[in-house]
Design a protein around this motif. Structure first.
Motif, mmCIF file in Angstrom:
data_model
loop_
_atom_site.group_PDB
_atom_site.id
_atom_site.type_symbol
_atom_site.label_atom_id
_atom_site.label_comp_id
_atom_site.label_asym_id
_atom_site.label_seq_id
_atom_site.Cartn_x
_atom_site.Cartn_y
_atom_site.Cartn_z
ATOM 1 N N GLN B 20 0.824 -1.213 0.000
ATOM 2 C CA GLN B 20 0.000 0.000 0.000
ATOM 3 C C GLN B 20 0.853 1.257 0.000
ATOM 4 O OE1 GLN B 20 -3.125 0.810 2.979
ATOM 5 N NE2 GLN B 20 -3.982 -1.154 2.389
ATOM 6 N N THR B 23 2.100 1.895 -3.406
ATOM 7 C CA THR B 23 0.981 2.358 -4.231
ATOM 8 C C THR B 23 0.678 3.824 -3.947
ATOM 9 O OG1 THR B 23 0.095 0.136 -3.929
ATOM 10 C CG2 THR B 23 -1.346 1.739 -4.966
ATOM 11 N N VAL B 33 -1.579 3.916 -10.529
ATOM 12 C CA VAL B 33 -1.310 2.831 -9.575
ATOM 13 C C VAL B 33 -2.539 1.956 -9.353
ATOM 14 C CG1 VAL B 33 0.449 4.124 -8.291
ATOM 15 C CG2 VAL B 33 -1.956 4.325 -7.624
ATOM 16 N N SER B 34 -2.291 0.725 -8.927
ATOM 17 C CA SER B 34 -3.366 -0.118 -8.400
ATOM 18 C C SER B 34 -2.778 -1.078 -7.368
ATOM 19 C CB SER B 34 -4.053 -0.896 -9.527
ATOM 20 O OG SER B 34 -3.177 -1.863 -10.050
ATOM 21 N N TRP B 35 -3.605 -1.512 -6.458
ATOM 22 C CA TRP B 35 -3.198 -2.405 -5.365
ATOM 23 C C TRP B 35 -4.270 -3.472 -5.218
ATOM 24 C CZ3 TRP B 35 -5.742 -3.419 -0.674
ATOM 25 C CH2 TRP B 35 -4.982 -4.015 0.348
ATOM 26 N N MET B 36 -3.873 -4.717 -5.298
ATOM 27 C CA MET B 36 -4.858 -5.805 -5.232
ATOM 28 C C MET B 36 -4.396 -6.825 -4.196
ATOM 29 S SD MET B 36 -7.580 -7.248 -6.465
ATOM 30 C CE MET B 36 -8.132 -8.767 -5.701
ATOM 31 N N PRO B 37 -5.150 -6.988 -3.125
ATOM 32 C CA PRO B 37 -4.719 -7.912 -2.067
ATOM 33 C C PRO B 37 -5.267 -9.318 -2.278
ATOM 34 C CG PRO B 37 -6.682 -6.778 -1.356
ATOM 35 C CD PRO B 37 -6.415 -6.323 -2.781
ATOM 36 N N TYR B 39 -7.169 -12.169 -0.127
ATOM 37 C CA TYR B 39 -8.044 -11.962 1.020
ATOM 38 C C TYR B 39 -8.743 -13.267 1.351
ATOM 39 C CZ TYR B 39 -11.516 -11.941 -2.633
ATOM 40 O OH TYR B 39 -12.291 -12.296 -3.693
ATOM 41 N N VAL B 59 -3.258 1.969 -15.932
ATOM 42 C CA VAL B 59 -3.140 0.579 -15.492
ATOM 43 C C VAL B 59 -4.281 -0.219 -16.128
ATOM 44 C CG1 VAL B 59 -3.145 -0.995 -13.531
ATOM 45 C CG2 VAL B 59 -2.118 1.278 -13.301
ATOM 46 N N SER B 61 -4.630 -4.138 -16.499
ATOM 47 C CA SER B 61 -4.991 -5.198 -15.558
ATOM 48 C C SER B 61 -4.365 -4.955 -14.185
ATOM 49 C CB SER B 61 -4.525 -6.552 -16.088
ATOM 50 O OG SER B 61 -4.730 -7.526 -15.076
ATOM 51 N N PRO B 62 -5.205 -4.895 -13.141
ATOM 52 C CA PRO B 62 -4.665 -4.748 -11.786
ATOM 53 C C PRO B 62 -4.110 -6.076 -11.259
ATOM 54 C CG PRO B 62 -7.040 -4.882 -11.697
ATOM 55 C CD PRO B 62 -6.667 -4.920 -13.159
ATOM 56 N N LEU B 63 -4.385 -7.139 -11.988
ATOM 57 C CA LEU B 63 -3.901 -8.456 -11.561
ATOM 58 C C LEU B 63 -2.522 -8.674 -12.169
ATOM 59 C CD1 LEU B 63 -7.209 -10.341 -12.194
ATOM 60 C CD2 LEU B 63 -6.200 -9.846 -9.969
ATOM 61 N N THR B 65 0.360 -11.018 -13.159
ATOM 62 C CA THR B 65 0.664 -12.432 -13.390
ATOM 63 C C THR B 65 2.105 -12.617 -13.852
ATOM 64 O OG1 THR B 65 -0.375 -12.122 -15.548
ATOM 65 C CG2 THR B 65 -1.664 -13.231 -13.867
ATOM 66 N N MET C 176 -9.709 -4.227 -4.559
ATOM 67 C CA MET C 176 -8.523 -3.500 -5.006
ATOM 68 C C MET C 176 -8.571 -2.028 -4.607
ATOM 69 S SD MET C 176 -9.277 -3.340 -9.055
ATOM 70 C CE MET C 176 -8.259 -2.024 -9.617
ATOM 71 N N MET C 177 -7.369 -1.429 -4.565
ATOM 72 C CA MET C 177 -7.275 0.008 -4.284
ATOM 73 C C MET C 177 -6.762 0.722 -5.524
ATOM 74 S SD MET C 177 -5.534 0.257 -0.527
ATOM 75 C CE MET C 177 -6.264 1.654 0.293
ATOM 76 N N GLU C 178 -7.373 1.851 -5.810
ATOM 77 C CA GLU C 178 -6.894 2.720 -6.880
ATOM 78 C C GLU C 178 -7.164 4.160 -6.453
ATOM 79 O OE1 GLU C 178 -7.157 0.502 -11.161
ATOM 80 O OE2 GLU C 178 -9.035 1.283 -10.413
ATOM 81 N N ARG C 259 -10.650 -4.965 -17.933
ATOM 82 C CA ARG C 259 -9.278 -4.517 -17.631
ATOM 83 C C ARG C 259 -8.264 -5.517 -18.177
ATOM 84 N NH1 ARG C 259 -9.303 -0.803 -13.155
ATOM 85 N NH2 ARG C 259 -7.030 -0.815 -13.375
ATOM 86 N N ALA C 263 -5.499 -5.160 -21.289
ATOM 87 C CA ALA C 263 -4.070 -5.517 -21.222
ATOM 88 C C ALA C 263 -3.724 -6.445 -22.384
ATOM 89 C CB ALA C 263 -3.769 -6.184 -19.889
#
Lengths: 248, 192, 353
Positions: B20, B23, B33-37, B39, B59, B61-63, B65, C176-178, C259, C263
């Motif tokens: 975080q 980010t 920016v993006s942040w993906m936890p 959970y 951004v 894809s926030p994922l 890989t 997610m956070m943005e 999204r 990509a």
């Protein structure tokens, strides 16, 4: 000429669809009289159930909402939380309140929602044609308990007033009937007290009416009244059930 | 600039927090920016991770890989994510808890004894900050000052007394990375 | 206002509701949307609003029904199994024409399913879900900023058309956070709620019901609803395109999948493949005409979903038989990667589809 008896302002001039000998009409009138006497018609919102009283909104002359089956206390909660100064009452039958809506009534009561519930218990599903209700007496014949309610299989009837009276959010609970002038007088006193409890912000209030269903019970209106007095009130004793222990 | 990072470790090691911070700092510095936890039940005692993208482009894809960097604070995380890292990417692992380095020769690998350093500083809970310091110094994705600025915004007021200690931990991480840099100079290639 | 802050998707929904003037929230905990009721339980008392944790989704959605009857801007949020429990109230609210905002942060199903992100509730959201002839307005954001903006829009649409509006998110968007910019809400000219049951003072009583025992009357009511739905379909279609102008392969995806698809478009373009993206934002009304027009010059369409293929039925209705409509999906809480989508693109291009 002085008028000594008339239709309460809180009732419309519409003939009801209720069967002969059913006490819904009396109960409607008692509620309407109390609304008039307390002068709250213009800030009252009623909620009708699914069941015989589904069309109660046609008979009461105040704002009204029709709820889905059993959810009247949840709908009432939504209304009351938006309009805390309003007077909100649910009008529910036994299938609606004690069967499909058992969770909603218990939680509205325990939250101490400032609403009033008029609970009409006639020990049977009236509108759908006389099936077994959660309040059908042991041994009582209905279209889905043709040999009489077998408690081994169908379980026991629920005593709603007793059940809810254990909850701390409850301000007032009474069980009444409308089988005689004396009982009607007592019933009206209870309805009035229930509304006053709400208006004074004391908490949840409920009046359980033992009511009749001559058609589905297969009785004459008079026999039905007698059955309430002699059979139903043995299992469901009349009286005040407000016995909530004060918890600090 | 386009950085995709996985921060991973045991639940409780603070990997979500350092993700975080990066980010937030990226946002302050004007990046996308993006942040993906991760959970759910796996957070309770199991491994936790977050996927962070910091980019000069929008951004998509926030994922993540195919991360450009991996910060692994425990062995299960290293085992799981090391194969994901892009060729030429970066793996920072917590050598206090992980005995053997990842078997990748096509990425840069930095061992950071995060727990030991944190213990030296007197608080095991800041091991994540040691690793973060090393990552910041190596990737230069955001500046350390901006991360400290972000910390003030991310941490609740009552925790602000911890900021000086965190600053120390970041500094130690940066130090470890620069020693490594001066030793392994020339090995650094292909970084944007 | 105007400040950029980093927010979780779920929290952005909650704050957006507050910005939209929602002061009543009823809900029941379910993963992966618990940040919303948690946020509301903190925030509502600060703005003089009501947060109430209901005993179930059944009760919560009926509290929404009540609050909507009383004229309030009201919201409930849940995730797939909880939304199934709300279908009763949703049908009643559609029938009684009550405005409200519902949020589904979709997780994998059927049944208890899982807690990872999914798009398997598309049918439920857009094709009914509850009983009877009705439509929800369904909006599908694909970023945290859009979660915020569309949640605010949802309240306006609900009031404008007297209809429940659903935000169809998924666990990834929720978690997610943005960065988001908290925007001042543009003033909307909305019809007064003269129908609300707030007490019959100086006017005849109002009655809110979805009951109509006379089929002649009920049909009239249904036809009137149909006219309203047509108006919504004419006025509220939303979509976006990305590099679609010269696309030989047109991807169609919404929400998180859009999204990922975007990509994939980027990587494909780097490789010289003419790929573009069509992203429906309103899932109902579905952008049939816009999609047909966008796809006109494409050779093929590839629908990407986090399900076994649900939106693809609407895509086929838009494209009809004019060109092949292919599908790539992951389900059960699994998410397609851009690389997988790219592989699929290359495969169908190679196969000459």
């Amino acid at each position: 000429m002085k008028q000594v008896f008339g239709r309460p302002d809180a009732l419309t001039d519409v003939p009801t669809h209720y069967c002969p000998g059913c006490t819904h009409g009396i109960i409607h009138r008692l509620v309407a009289e109390v609304i008039d006497e307390l002068g709250v018609r213009e800030r009252t919102i009623g909620i009708s159930p699914v069941g015989c009283a589904v069309l109660a909104y046609d008979y009461f002359n105040c704002d009204f909402v029709e709820a889905s089956h059993g959810r009247a206390p949840a709908v009432a909660t939504g209304i009351k939380r938006v309009l805390p100064d309003s007077v909100v009452f649910c009008y529910q039958g036994d299938g609606d309140l004690a069967s499909i809506g058992a969770a909603e009534i218990v939680h509205a009561a325990t939250r101490g929602e400032k609403i009033t519930v008029i609970f009409v218990n006639n020990a049977i599903y009236g509108m759908t044609g006389g099936q077994m209700a959660p309040t059908t007496l042991p041994g009582q014949r209905t279209t889905t308990s043709p040999r009489g309610r077998d408690v081994e299989s169908a379980g026991y009837p629920i005593r709603v007033a007793e059940l809810l009276s254990s909850l701390s959010g409850v301000a007032y609970i009474a069980r009444v009937s409308a089988t005689s002038p004396a009982n009607v007088t007592k019933a009206k006193r209870a309805v009035r007290k229930a509304f006053e409890m709400q208006i004074d912000g004391k908490g949840f209030s409920l009046v359980e009416f033992l009511s009749t269903c001559p058609i589905n019970w297969g009785m004459s209106p008079l026999e039905a009244m007698k059955w309430v007095d002699e059979k139903m009130s043995l299992y469901y004793p009349l009286g005040d059930y407000t016995q909530v222990p004060e918890v600090g | 600039m386009h950085e995709e990072v996985v921060f991973a470790g045991f639940g409780g090691q603070g990997v979500l927090l350092i993700g975080q911070l990066v980010t937030y700092a990226g946002m302050i510095e004007g990046a996308n920016v993006s942040w993906m936890p991760s959970y759910g039940p796996e957070m309770r005692g199991g491994t936790a991770n977050c996927q962070v993208v910091v980019s000069s482009k929008e951004v998509s894809s926030p994922l993540v890989t195919e991360p450009t960097s991996l910060i692994a604070l425990n062995k299960p995380s290293l085992d799981k994510f090391a194969p994901w890292v892009k060729r030429g990417g970066l793996i920072i692992y917590n050598s206090s808890l992980i005995q053997s380095p990842p078997g990748r020769t096509d990425v840069r690998v930095l061992a950071v004894p995060a727990n030991e350093v944190a213990n030296e500083l007197g608080d095991l809970r800041i091991a994540n900050m040691v690793a973060l310091g090393a990552y910041l110094a190596t990737s230069r994705v955001v500046s350390c000052d901006t991360v400290l600025d972000a910390m003030k915004r991310v941490l609740p007021e009552r925790r602000h007394n911890l900021i000086p200690l965190n600053r120390q931990a970041l500094a130690r991480g940066i130090e470890i990375a620069s020693v490594w840099h001066s030793r392994d100079r020339g090995d650094v290639s292909g970084r944007q | 206002m105007g400040e950029k802050v980093l927010m979780k998707g779920n929290e952005a929904i909650a704050e957006a509701a507050i910005l939209a003037g929602c002061r009543h929230f009823f809900g029941y905990p379910i993963t992966p949307q618990n940040e919303i009721p948690e946020y509301m339980s903190r925030r509502m008392p600060e703005v003089g609003g009501v947060f109430l944790q209901a005993e179930s989704e059944v009760a919560g959605s009926n509290m929404v029904y009540g609050a909507a009857c009383a004229g309030a801007r009201v919201m409930t949020t849940s995730s797939s199994p909880g939304i199934s429990l709300m279908q009763e109230a949703i049908s009643y609210m559609a029938g009684a024409e009550l405005p409200c905002v519902l949020v589904n942060i979709v997780r994998g199903g059927p049944g208890l399913g899982g807690i990872q992100g999914s798009q398997a509730d598309y049918f439920q959201a857009t094709k009914g879900g509850g009983h009877g002839d009705y439509k929800l307005i369904v909006l599908a954001p694909s970023s945290v900023q859009e979660l915020m903006d569309l949640t605010i829009t949802a309240f306006d649409l609900a009031d404008m058309y007297r209809n429940p509006v659903m935000i169809l998110g998924d666990a990834i968007l929720g978690q997610m956070m943005e960065p988001v910019i908290l925007k001042e809400r543009p003033k909307q000219d909305l019809p007064p709620k003269t129908w609300a049951t707030v007490g019959a003072k100086m006017r005849p009583k109002n009655v809110i019901t979805s009951l109509s025992l006379d089929p002649v009357k009920l049909e009239k009511h249904n036809l009137r609803l149909a006219e309203k739905y047509k108006r919504v379909a004419d006025e509220q279609v939303r979509y976006k395109t990305y590099m679609a102008d010269d696309a030989e392969t047109l991807l169609v995806a919404y929400g998180t999948c859009a999204r990922i698809a975007q990509a994939a478009v980027d990587i494909a373009r780097e490789r010289g493949l003419k790929v573009g993206l069509f992203r429906p934002i309103s899932l109902w009304p579905f952008p049939y005409d816009a999609l047909q027009l966008t796809a006109q010059e494409s050779l093929r369409v590839l629908v990407v979903e986090m399900s076994l293929g649900q939106m693809i039925e609407d895509v086929r209705l838009a494209i009809l038989d004019s060109k092949p409509v292919c599908f790539y999906g992951r389900t059960g809480g699994m998410t397609p990667t851009p690389r997988e989508v790219l592989d699929e693109i290359e495969k169908i291009v190679e196969e000459g589809i």
